[in-house]
Design a protein around this motif. Structure first.
Motif, PDB file in Angstrom:
ATOM      1  N   GLN A 286     -22.884 105.183  23.621  1.00 37.10           N
ATOM      2  CA  GLN A 286     -21.482 104.812  23.507  1.00 37.10           C
ATOM      3  C   GLN A 286     -21.270 103.306  23.432  1.00 37.10           C
ATOM      4  O   GLN A 286     -20.504 102.806  22.605  1.00 37.10           O
ATOM      5  CB  GLN A 286     -20.763 105.456  24.703  1.00 37.10           C
ATOM      6  N   ARG A 287     -22.007 102.540  24.283  1.00 37.44           N
ATOM      7  CA  ARG A 287     -21.732 101.104  24.323  1.00 37.44           C
ATOM      8  C   ARG A 287     -22.148 100.408  23.031  1.00 37.44           C
ATOM      9  O   ARG A 287     -21.592  99.389  22.648  1.00 37.44           O
ATOM     10  CB  ARG A 287     -22.394 100.455  25.531  1.00 37.44           C
TER      11      ARG A 287
ATOM     12  N   GLN B 158     -12.353 105.095  28.563  1.00 29.74           N
ATOM     13  CA  GLN B 158     -12.565 104.515  27.237  1.00 29.74           C
ATOM     14  C   GLN B 158     -13.567 105.362  26.437  1.00 29.74           C
ATOM     15  O   GLN B 158     -13.346 105.676  25.271  1.00 29.74           O
ATOM     16  CB  GLN B 158     -13.063 103.074  27.370  1.00 29.74           C
ATOM     17  N   SER B 159     -14.658 105.763  27.117  1.00 29.53           N
ATOM     18  CA  SER B 159     -15.639 106.609  26.437  1.00 29.53           C
ATOM     19  C   SER B 159     -15.020 107.933  26.037  1.00 29.53           C
ATOM     20  O   SER B 159     -15.298 108.464  24.964  1.00 29.53           O
ATOM     21  CB  SER B 159     -16.836 106.882  27.356  1.00 29.53           C
ATOM     22  N   THR B 160     -14.186 108.471  26.930  1.00 28.07           N
ATOM     23  CA  THR B 160     -13.593 109.776  26.657  1.00 28.07           C
ATOM     24  C   THR B 160     -12.681 109.745  25.434  1.00 28.07           C
ATOM     25  O   THR B 160     -12.797 110.582  24.545  1.00 28.07           O
ATOM     26  CB  THR B 160     -12.783 110.243  27.883  1.00 28.07           C
TER      27      THR B 160
ATOM     28  N   PHE C  56     -14.466 109.397  22.122  1.00 29.82           N
ATOM     29  CA  PHE C  56     -15.363 110.469  21.698  1.00 29.82           C
ATOM     30  C   PHE C  56     -14.910 111.239  20.454  1.00 29.82           C
ATOM     31  O   PHE C  56     -15.734 111.533  19.583  1.00 29.82           O
ATOM     32  CB  PHE C  56     -15.623 111.443  22.857  1.00 29.82           C
TER      33      PHE C  56
ATOM     34  N   TYR D 207     -24.252 110.807  23.531  1.00 27.56           N
ATOM     35  CA  TYR D 207     -23.089 109.927  23.588  1.00 27.56           C
ATOM     36  C   TYR D 207     -23.045 108.996  24.801  1.00 27.56           C
ATOM     37  O   TYR D 207     -22.812 107.792  24.633  1.00 27.56           O
ATOM     38  CB  TYR D 207     -21.818 110.767  23.500  1.00 27.56           C
ATOM     39  N   PRO D 208     -23.277 109.505  26.014  1.00 27.79           N
ATOM     40  CA  PRO D 208     -23.174 108.608  27.169  1.00 27.79           C
ATOM     41  C   PRO D 208     -24.102 107.398  27.059  1.00 27.79           C
ATOM     42  O   PRO D 208     -23.767 106.303  27.526  1.00 27.79           O
ATOM     43  CB  PRO D 208     -23.585 109.490  28.344  1.00 27.79           C
TER      44      PRO D 208
ATOM     45  N   ARG E  13     -14.063 102.528  32.171  1.00 28.48           N
ATOM     46  CA  ARG E  13     -15.119 102.754  31.198  1.00 28.48           C
ATOM     47  C   ARG E  13     -15.222 104.243  30.857  1.00 28.48           C
ATOM     48  O   ARG E  13     -15.440 104.617  29.715  1.00 28.48           O
ATOM     49  CB  ARG E  13     -16.453 102.235  31.745  1.00 28.48           C
TER      50      ARG E  13
END
Lengths: 315, 316
Positions: A301-302, B120-122, B125, A297-298, B117
């Motif tokens: 993600q973008r 936002q990712s969190t 998810f 995911y990291p 950021r």
């Protein structure tokens, strides 16, 4: 032929996003109530998103008897690897990973290649071909046959029961992603394609050697969306795969919920281990199922953000 | 192909027919898939008008007119599952849109780019968590080990409120499922809104700042109105899908827990259950056809409305 100029324009909105706060910062001196409230609410929502996941992870490392006696806690105490040891010693986790990886890898490759090639034919605006194809791919978004005909098709007509292709094929193409790809292709710089044509490149050569290399961003988006869909897919498996040795991970998990007391489907849970740690095992299995997504995911993600943004503004 | 004469630029969109045929080759896998898996089942809908049995097959089974439809519409279940489908979808749609809008407005206030950021990712998810995993998380929160306790009940006991056996309380489930959908889609929706916020001109905010507007005022009087088109598109798309239940999430969570059916059973879960447990293909196909036809009108109306108001974002 350089592709950087093109890729930069794709990252344009990210760059703008980065500029904007700087400009706004100048306009403001001290934090306003709304800004403070925003930080608090967003942080709380972030915790709300993460805590359930963390409870599962913590639970998977907590001994079953402790779980039953003290309930859940955010930190495993005492720390126990029993569930993982049991899972790794059995065969069904390995089988599950093989099934899920097969479905995800083969499915993603088939999906991305057929989506991209269909989208290119539509994007080319060929007379007599592109327009009918658009309608052909659009109608299924408005109307579909439903579950029963699909079930009969896969089991009776195609005889795909118990095959991993029964999981892959029904969800092979997402019309929505086809159209996102079409709109991406239509923004490709026409000059490059013209130059190739003048140099005598045929249509196939143009597609494979020019269009596809220029389209890496959208291919990444497609690949990731399809891969997540395949990895998370359990409904098709539930319908069409009945042989436990062929269960993908999600279906193994689904079985663990459906039969709370039925520990026999768990690896290592033989009669001798009547008191197999059902809950701890279930959590460990969940962690191992979400694990790959969590790890990827990291980095991915973008691309998802880009895909949604493309879909929201152009789709 | 390789040694072909120079093609004038004006003809670039209209290649000669051999090229068109070669291109058509590229479309073959897609055309084949749509024919078999999208249009094939549509043909299979004839089952809805048949007294289906496996021996005679799809086309060999005897016709029985509208008997399957009559059977479904006169059974007491029809009203319940149609009402549930519409009610739950309306709840899910409004709650997730509202949550996404608020989150986007608030994320927009966070300046530290790294923290922003990360958040936002969190919140994005949960969108990637599978329904089965969501179901397990929910059990941790609501029922705990061995069906007793659970994180929420532990919390309730701390603040001296009565504990509930959640999985036997149908009344609570529309709201529980709505919270699940907000968890699942709030971040996803906020990403869409944030993309639209990025497109808003900076000058508007600068002008407002000169006039002494607070950040809250700007969010309410500038950003929100400018997000209304996006909200409209998402709303219309959601309404278009309102007749199709979110099968995966609901079934993964409720499973075959009959106590919860009165408030959680939607058309899709009902169809799936009838197919698996009763194996009545004719009636199940009839429900599916009914759903597809009504759904078709919703979707088509939605597409027309969207094209009317937001031409550039429509597909056709």
């Amino acid at each position: 032929m350089s592709t950087t100029g093109y890729n930069e324009s794709l990252l344009d909105h990210e760059a703008r996003e980065a500029d904007k706060p700087a400009a706004r910062r100048r306009a403001r001196r001290r934090p306003e109530p709304f800004t403070v409230a925003s930080h608090i609410v967003v942080t709380l929502f972030g915790l709300f998103c993460l805590i359930p996941l963390w409870m599962i992870i913590a639970g998977s490392f907590t001994d079953e008897t402790v779980l039953a006696r003290q309930g859940y806690s955010l930190f495993p105490n005492p720390f126990s690897l029993a569930a993982y040891e049991l899972l790794f010693s059995g065969q069904s986790l390995l089988n599950g990973y093989v099934a899920s990886l097969f479905i995800t890898l083969v499915g993603t490759i088939l999906s991305v290649s057929s989506t991209a090639s269909l989208a290119w034919v539509i994007a080319r605006r060929l007379p007599w071909i592109s327009r009918p194809l658009t309608v052909f791919a659009y109608v299924p978004m408005l109307f579909h046959g439903g579950l029963v005909p699909l079930y009969l098709l896969v089991t009776q007509v195609l005889s795909l029961s118990n095959s991993w292709f029964a999981v892959i094929l029904p969800i092979l193409l997402a019309p929505f992603l086809v159209f996102i790809t079409v709109s991406f292709f239509r923004q490709l710089p026409e000059e490059i394609l013209d130059a190739a044509r003048i140099d005598g490149a045929g249509e196939l050569r143009i597609f494979f050697q020019i269009v596809l290399p220029l389209s890496k961003p959208i291919l990444a988006v497609l690949g990731l969306f399809y891969a997540v869909t395949y990895w998370n897919e359990w409904f098709m498996a539930l319908l069409f795969v009945s042989d436990p040795d062929k269960y993908p991970l999600q279906l193994i998990l689904q079985n663990l919920i459906a039969n709370v007391t039925n520990a026999t489907s768990l690896p290592g849970a033989t009669a001798a281990q009547a008191a197999a740690p059902v809950y701890q095992l279930r959590f460990a299995m969940t962690v191992l199922t979400v694990g790959p997504i969590l790890l990827a995911y990291p980095f991915a993600q973008r691309f998802f953000v880009k895909g949604i943004t493309l879909g929201a503004t152009k789709g | 192909m390789q040694g072909k004469a120079v093609v004038p630029a004006t003809r670039r969109r209209r290649p000669s027919s051999p090229d068109g045929l070669v291109l058509l080759l590229l479309a073959v896998p897609g055309i084949a898939w749509f024919s078999v898996f999208a249009y094939g089942p549509m043909a299979g809908l004839v089952v809805a008008f048949k007294d289906f049995n496996v021996r005679d097959g799809i086309f060999g089974s005897p016709w029985n007119g509208f008997a399957n439809f009559r059977y479904f519409l006169t059974s007491g279940d029809a009203v319940t599952i149609i009402v549930n489908t519409l009610f739950l979808n309306a709840l899910f749609l409004s709650a997730s849109l509202l949550a996404g809008l608020i989150l986007a407005l608030m994320l927009n206030e966070i300046r530290g780019s790294l923290y922003r950021r990360f958040m936002q990712s969190t919140i994005f998810f949960p969108y990637f968590v599978s329904p089965i995993v969501i179901s397990i998380m929910l059990q941790v929160i609501l029922s705990g080990v061995g069906g007793s306790g659970g994180a929420l009940n532990n919390l309730l006991s701390v603040i001296d409120l009565p504990q509930l056996s959640w999985y036997t309380e149908p009344g609570a489930w529309p709201w529980i499922l709505t919270i699940v959908k907000v968890w699942q889609l709030g971040g996803y929706t906020s990403v869409i809104f944030l993309a639209a916020i990025t497109a808003i001109s900076e000058e508007v905010y600068e002008a407002a700042a000169i006039d002494g507007a607070s950040r809250a005022r700007m969010a309410l009087s500038i950003t929100t109105p400018l997000l209304l088109p996006t909200l409209g598109v998402l709303l219309v798309l959601g309404v278009g899908r309102i007749f199709f239940g979110d099968f995966a999430t609901i079934y993964a969570i409720v499973q075959d827990n009959g106590i919860l059916f009165p408030t959680t059973d939607v058309i899709d879960t009902y169809v799936f259950r009838s197919l698996r447990t009763i194996g009545d293909f004719g009636t199940t196909a009839a429900i599916g056809l009914f759903q597809s036809v009504v759904g078709f009108f919703f979707v088509t109306a939605a597409v027309l409305v969207q094209r009317r108001f937001h031409k550039e974002s429509s597909i056709l």
